[in-house]
Motif scaffolding. Structure first.
Motif, short mmCIF file in Angstrom:
data_model
loop_
_atom_site.label_atom_id
_atom_site.label_comp_id
_atom_site.label_asym_id
_atom_site.label_seq_id
_atom_site.Cartn_x
_atom_site.Cartn_y
_atom_site.Cartn_z
N ALA A 83 0.81 -1.22 0.00
CA ALA A 83 0.00 0.00 0.00
C ALA A 83 0.84 1.27 0.00
CB ALA A 83 -0.94 0.00 1.20
N VAL A 84 1.95 1.26 0.71
CA VAL A 84 2.76 2.48 0.83
C VAL A 84 4.14 2.26 0.21
CG1 VAL A 84 3.64 4.22 2.40
CG2 VAL A 84 1.54 3.00 2.96
N PHE A 85 4.82 1.22 0.65
CA PHE A 85 6.12 0.89 0.07
C PHE A 85 6.09 -0.54 -0.46
CE2 PHE A 85 7.09 4.15 3.32
CZ PHE A 85 7.58 5.11 2.47
N ASN A 86 7.10 -0.89 -1.22
CA ASN A 86 7.15 -2.23 -1.79
C ASN A 86 7.16 -3.27 -0.68
OD1 ASN A 86 7.28 -1.10 -4.30
ND2 ASN A 86 9.49 -1.34 -4.51
N PRO A 87 6.59 -4.45 -0.94
CA PRO A 87 6.58 -5.50 0.10
C PRO A 87 8.00 -5.86 0.55
CG PRO A 87 5.19 -6.10 -1.76
CD PRO A 87 5.93 -4.87 -2.17
N LEU A 88 8.11 -6.16 1.85
CA LEU A 88 9.43 -6.53 2.40
C LEU A 88 9.65 -8.03 2.28
CD1 LEU A 88 9.23 -4.40 5.67
CD2 LEU A 88 10.26 -3.76 3.49
N VAL A 89 8.56 -8.78 2.44
CA VAL A 89 8.68 -10.23 2.59
C VAL A 89 7.92 -10.92 1.47
CG1 VAL A 89 8.08 -12.16 4.10
CG2 VAL A 89 8.90 -10.02 5.08
N GLY A 90 8.42 -12.09 1.07
CA GLY A 90 7.74 -12.89 0.05
C GLY A 90 8.67 -13.20 -1.10
N GLY A 91 8.35 -14.26 -1.85
CA GLY A 91 9.10 -14.58 -3.05
C GLY A 91 10.35 -15.41 -2.82
N THR A 92 10.60 -15.80 -1.55
CA THR A 92 11.80 -16.61 -1.27
C THR A 92 11.38 -17.98 -0.74
OG1 THR A 92 11.96 -15.80 0.99
CG2 THR A 92 13.14 -14.57 -0.70
N SER A 93 12.29 -18.94 -0.79
CA SER A 93 11.95 -20.32 -0.37
C SER A 93 13.05 -20.89 0.50
CB SER A 93 11.79 -21.19 -1.62
OG SER A 93 13.07 -21.37 -2.22
#
Lengths: 357, 461
Positions: A83-93
């Motif tokens: 919503a405000v800044f790019n997501p910090l978490v996600g996309g890693t495994s």
């Protein structure tokens, strides 16, 4: 007399010799030595080799409480908000944590890049949280709070377990678990020095300057779609009114050659002579404009929309600004505002009276 | 943005438009007001009223495409003496700092809608479609803030040098400004300039494609002087960290090699005045040839060290994603690049005939050596005139003659620097870096001039 002169000269010479050359040199009496306390106050950087990291610790649990109170407004409860800044978490495994390379970075179809998909060094996160977070109140976290916030983030990214306590003792170890720790290279020609040993590399494009009959006839592969014509506002008002051309009047369909010669509106910056200048300045000064626009939704509702909904309700607006909260206009909560009551009143009165420009 | 003038600009501003002056355009009370009222808000209100009256009286106004001299005895702009020829103008220092003509009100910095979610971590673009020569006026210098800008009291501002030095030092602005200053012209370009165009055409005008670019005369003291004053160990010290005093405390690693060369300045001056607050008043770093993020604003500290720092803006942002999934880190140099500003996207040519194609070229590796221009989408090229001065790591203005026959044309510019590096096409750049990057896009820009004179941002296959 002469002996006095000699003595003076000798004294001067001695004084000069006693001063280290580096402290006086060519520019005497410019600048002064910094005290150790002054250096300590400002020298807050932390490097990947963890030089500069202060002693302390923080748990995932403590981090979660801190996160919900101070960080979730911008980053979402789980660090995944866009919503405000790019997501910090996600996309890693888990595989990425093993290999040190984030596999999704090779996928052109993967929609975005989160902080944890990119960051190679834990020091980077720690240092940035300490110096620049929370966004609207930077450098307000204690050392242990910085450890706690970092620990919570690491847990959200599945790098440490829920009962983890991050500290200066285990930072180096945790840094070796970052999913993209091997994802960076300095082997390129875009560093303007030889410090990385890559300074002699050649630029990666080696174009030549053909002058005649070069390549195939051009075909256009990309241009803005027609419906985007006026998205940037009226381009006519973004160009000079004299000269070889005018701006395109994007409020209308394209015209014929020569249509552009008509009158052009001259525009100016907003709010210059506004009777509400103080209130508007305060919204800027207190950081309200980070989330609220005059017109149109930004992160929060526009001032115009707030003014319409709460016309005449100065008291309600004052308490809302002071306490913050969420739920009225959407999921993103508003942080509490600890500005002087008089300032908050000016803004509340302005909004209650219509919030005009 | 709101209108400061609600009516269109007066007829005399637009080519070939005819507008009859209304009867009694200046009433005796108006004449008194201009004589007595002088400058300031009162006079502004007066002007607004007078022009509003003129408009109301000129409802039959018609804009003509042909020069007015063809109609009747000649151009009313010549035949009817205007008010500025027949009455008293404003006194000196009516605007003690001065401001541009009201008719230049459209030449402004602008945000691109939807680029960022907040206004304090955002960008405003310089209106390079309307700039002349190579210097960016201070009020139009692009802005990029991470946590909002501040107007810092220079008497309270301090600058510290620490790290691998014999004695950490503190300097006040008074100290720094006593030192021998140098003044140099350099371009500053954000690493993300033209970033929105990596994948495809995403914005309409050169302001939004290339406007994170400015060029000024910066005045300050070489950083190496200050490091030497602190007794810097320039053998062990291979990198410096520059740090700002704003909320973000922006930090960037910079090679000691650049610092040693004397190029890197600790600067307070910009185009003959002090820096503007939006550009780092009272002190910023100047790192010629290197992307803007390293030109740390509100500079408060420089630390000398033996290792790079991998700060947020060199480990998470300003890194280039390569097709194999690796990121290039510490990419800093702004490679040779150019763009045509007239004609450019979002503009409309008024008619066929002669045009001076003009634009800007620059290189982070030195001087511009040559700029070629094509009007047929890159099939054939002619070398443009480079206007002086041609300076190191500085914008260079180029011009070339063009007679437009009214047929569609694709105009492009291609620059070359003194190292022999040639600005690549999109095809050449993407062949190496793919199209998922954000930063360091220096590809050749194409503008399509349509038959109706409207110019569009396009990319070629």
């Amino acid at each position: 007399m002469s002996s006095l002169r000699d003595a003076l000269a000798a004294g001067l010479l001695a004084a000069t010799l006693a001063l280290p050359a580096w402290s006086q040199g060519k520019f005497p009496n410019i600048g002064r030595d910094a005290t150790p306390a002054e250096v300590a106050a400002w020298d807050i950087d932390v490097r990947p080799d963890l030089q500069g990291l202060p002693a302390g610790s923080g748990s995932v649990d403590d981090g979660q409480d801190l996160w919900e109170a101070r960080c979730a407004t911008c980053h979402g409860i789980f660090g995944e908000s866009n919503a405000v800044f790019n997501p910090l978490v996600g996309g890693t495994s888990a595989d990425d944590i093993k290999s040190g390379h984030v596999a999704n970075l090779q996928r052109p179809d993967y929609p975005g890049r989160t902080t944890f998909m990119k960051v190679p060094t834990l020091s980077t996160l720690w240092d940035y949280i300490r110096r620049a977070m929370p966004w609207d109140n930077p450098k307000s976290l204690s050392t242990n709070e910085v450890y706690a916030a970092t620990a919570y983030l690491l847990h959200l990214a599945d790098i440490v377990p829920a009962d983890f306590v991050l500290s200066d003792k285990n930072m180096a170890e945790v840094q070796q678990k970052l999913p993209n720790r091997k994802g960076m290279t300095t082997q390129h020609a875009l560093w303007p020095g030889n410090e990385f040993g890559a300074g002699k590399l050649k630029p990666d494009t080696q174009a030549s300057a053909c002058m005649k009959d070069c390549g195939p006839a051009p075909t256009i592969s990309s241009e803005l779609p027609g419906h985007a014509r006026n998205v940037w506002g009226n381009l006519r008002e973004q160009n000079r009114t004299v000269g070889p051309q005018r701006g395109a009047d994007t409020t209308r369909p394209e015209g014929k050659l020569g249509d552009a010669a008509g009158p052009v509106k001259v525009v100016g910056p907003a709010g210059e002579d506004s009777p509400h200048a103080r209130a508007i300045a305060l919204t800027q000064q207190l950081g309200c404009t980070g989330c609220h626009n005059m017109q149109g939704k930004l992160v929060g509702p526009s001032f115009a929309d707030i003014a319409q909904k709460y016309a005449g309700k100065t008291d309600y607006l004052q308490s809302k600004i002071r306490a913050g909260g969420s739920g009225v206009w959407g999921d993103t909560p508003m942080p509490p505002q600890d500005a002087p009551a008089a300032d908050i009143k000016v803004i509340a009165e302005w909004l209650a009276a219509g919030g005009g420009k | 943005m709101t209108d400061i003038e609600l009516q269109p600009a007066p007829a005399s501003m637009t080519r070939g438009s005819v507008r009859k002056a209304p009867e009694n355009f200046l009433a005796s009370a108006d004449i008194r007001a201009i004589q007595v009222g002088g400058a300031g808000a009162g006079r502004r209100g007066f002007l607004r009223d007078v022009f509003a009256a003129a408009l109301a009286g000129g409802a039959a106004t018609q804009a003509l495409a042909q020069p007015a001299a063809a109609a009747g005895e000649g151009d009313p702009a010549i035949l009817k003496l205007p008010r500025h020829s027949t009455s008293l103008g404003q006194p000196v220092a009516a605007h003690p700092y001065g401001q541009p003509s009201r008719y230049e009100g459209n030449v402004q910095r602008r945000q691109s809608p939807g680029l960022t979610q907040t206004n304090q971590a955002s960008v405003s673009f310089a209106p390079i479609q309307s700039l002349l020569g190579i210097v960016t006026p201070n009020g139009l210098h692009f802005e990029r803030h991470h946590q909002g800008w501040w107007d810092i009291d220079p008497q309270q501002h301090r600058f510290m040098v620490n790290g691998l030095v014999k004695t950490p030092k503190v300097f006040t602005m008074d100290d720094l400004m006593r030192l021998p200053a140098v003044s140099r012209f350099h371009f500053i370009e954000c690493g993300a300039n033209t970033g929105m165009n990596w994948g495809n055409v995403a914005v309409p005008t050169v302001q939004y494609t290339h406007g994170m670019l400015s060029c000024c005369e910066y005045t300050g003291v070489p950083l190496i002087t200050l490091l030497e004053m602190a007794g810097a160990d320039l053998k062990k010290g291979r990198f410096i960290l520059a740090e700002g005093a704003d909320g973000s405390s922006m930090t960037r690693t910079i090679p000691i090699e650049l610092v040693k060369s004397g190029e890197v300045l600790v600067a307070w001056g910009q185009n003959g005045e002090m820096l503007r607050p939006e550009n780092g008043y009272p002190l910023r770093l100047v790192v010629p040839g290197v992307q803007g993020v390293s030109w740390v604003k509100y500079l408060r500290r420089v630390e000398l060290g033996d290792q790079p720092w991998a700060t947020k803006d060199e480990a998470v942002h300003y890194i280039d994603l390569m097709p194999d999934g690796q990121h290039r880190q510490y990419t800093s140099i702004q490679e040779c690049k150019s763009v045509i500003s007239t004609p450019s996207g979002g503009q409309v040519l008024l008619g066929t005939g002669f045009y001076n194609i003009t634009g800007l070229a620059w290189s982070g590796r030195g001087k511009i050596k040559r700029v070629d221009v094509s009007v047929d989408g890159g099939r054939n090229w002619r070398s443009a005139r480079l206007e002086t001065p041609v300076l190191d790591k500085c914008l260079t203005r180029f011009n070339i003659d063009w007679v437009w026959d009214g047929k569609p044309a694709i105009v492009q510019s291609r620059s070359m620097d003194e190292t022999g590096y040639v600005q690549p096409t999109y095809k050449q750049l993407r062949a190496v870096r793919g199209s998922r990057s954000i930063y360091h896009n220096n590809a050749i820009q194409s503008w399509l001039v349509q038959e109706n004179g409207e110019v569009k941002n396009v990319q070629l296959a």
